[in-house]
Design an enzyme around this catalytic site. Sequence first.
Site, PDB file in Angstrom:
ATOM      1  N   VAL A  47     -18.845  26.772  38.852  1.00 48.82           N
ATOM      2  CA  VAL A  47     -17.795  27.580  39.471  1.00 48.82           C
ATOM      3  C   VAL A  47     -18.448  28.929  39.754  1.00 48.82           C
ATOM      4  CG1 VAL A  47     -15.559  28.698  39.116  1.00 48.82           C
ATOM      5  CG2 VAL A  47     -15.925  26.381  38.303  1.00 48.82           C
ATOM      6  N   GLU A 140     -17.104  22.646  47.641  1.00 47.95           N
ATOM      7  CA  GLU A 140     -18.291  22.473  48.490  1.00 47.95           C
ATOM      8  C   GLU A 140     -19.260  21.514  47.808  1.00 47.95           C
ATOM      9  OE1 GLU A 140     -21.134  25.493  50.804  1.00 47.95           O
ATOM     10  OE2 GLU A 140     -21.761  25.149  48.740  1.00 47.95           O
ATOM     11  N   ILE A 154     -36.293  28.045  44.603  1.00 48.39           N
ATOM     12  CA  ILE A 154     -37.303  29.113  44.640  1.00 48.39           C
ATOM     13  C   ILE A 154     -36.845  30.235  45.584  1.00 48.39           C
ATOM     14  CG2 ILE A 154     -39.703  29.658  45.353  1.00 48.39           C
ATOM     15  CD1 ILE A 154     -39.762  27.808  42.966  1.00 48.39           C
ATOM     16  N   HIS A 156     -33.853  30.968  46.550  1.00 47.35           N
ATOM     17  CA  HIS A 156     -32.676  31.658  46.014  1.00 47.35           C
ATOM     18  C   HIS A 156     -33.114  32.724  45.006  1.00 47.35           C
ATOM     19  CE1 HIS A 156     -28.822  32.160  43.877  1.00 47.35           C
ATOM     20  NE2 HIS A 156     -28.277  31.818  45.029  1.00 47.35           N
TER      21      HIS A 156
END
Length: 266
Positions: A47, A140, A154, A156
Amino acid sequence: MEIKLWREILNPYTLAVNEIIVKFNHVIKEYKDRGEYSPIEQVTGRVKKISSILEKAKKKNVDLDDIEDKIEDIAGIRIICQFVEDIDKVVELIKGRSDMEIKSCKDYIKNKKPSGYRSFHIIVYYNVETISGTKRIKVEIQIRTMSMNFWATIEHSLQYKYKGNIPPHISERLKSASDAIIQLDAEMSAIRDDIMDAQISNNIMGSLIADILTNIQQLYSLANKREVMKIQDEFYKIYETGDIEKLEKFHKELDIIAESYRAQKL
Ligand code: 0O2
């Protein structure tokens, strides 16, 4: 907004993430129990943190009252596949479910992002049951291969480190790494059948051996120890040959022996 209120808002999303993880793990189990290859390798979920929700709302100019409507990844599920081909199978699997209704899809595999990001995104409507009744929320689902996931993880981290402004020399490297990943996935797809065969027989072998050992262990309390030792030695000999057919035959014979001992015991 108060923390208490946030908790109330986020609770159904937590429930949805937990339920969907259980459901997709069950899909994996169903394939494995049938001795078939599972297009889903792994499933995780989260979440979105309150701070990330607020950040995204600010970036997208979303009013706090419209957060649930406009931010579609408060609940996020990530499905990891081994091969690119598995992604279509997972999409079909989701389309066929009666507990998820597809709202929209984004195919960043056919149309990769300028950053080099590749993944298939689906937004689904999902109902959760709460003490105040049924709540329909959006979730999603990101579907990607292991190597796409490696790249995204990586990238991110680098986005985080450079606060969204990755220096050009690093983003160039990331783009070429993304191309290398397309190549890697294609190479793996070319030998997909061989890899799948190997994994299926590995799984069958694993559960066969576990069943045989459970049976032998149970025999210790039912039969003469020397007899069981003989059976165990026989098993080791067959096991060393690595021959699945021989092991299956031994498994059936052992089942009959164990059953007759159980009957004698009654
Ligand atoms: P987090 O921290 O993963 O939750 P956008 O307007 O593009 O920012 P939108 O409309 O929600 O966002 O859609 P999109 O493009 O489908 O992106 C949703 C999520 O996909 C992102 O969530 C990321 O998880 C992932 N994603 C999209 N683009 C990239 C990318 O270039 N690199 C990486 N590593 N991930 C990406 P969040 O909220 O941005 O982040």
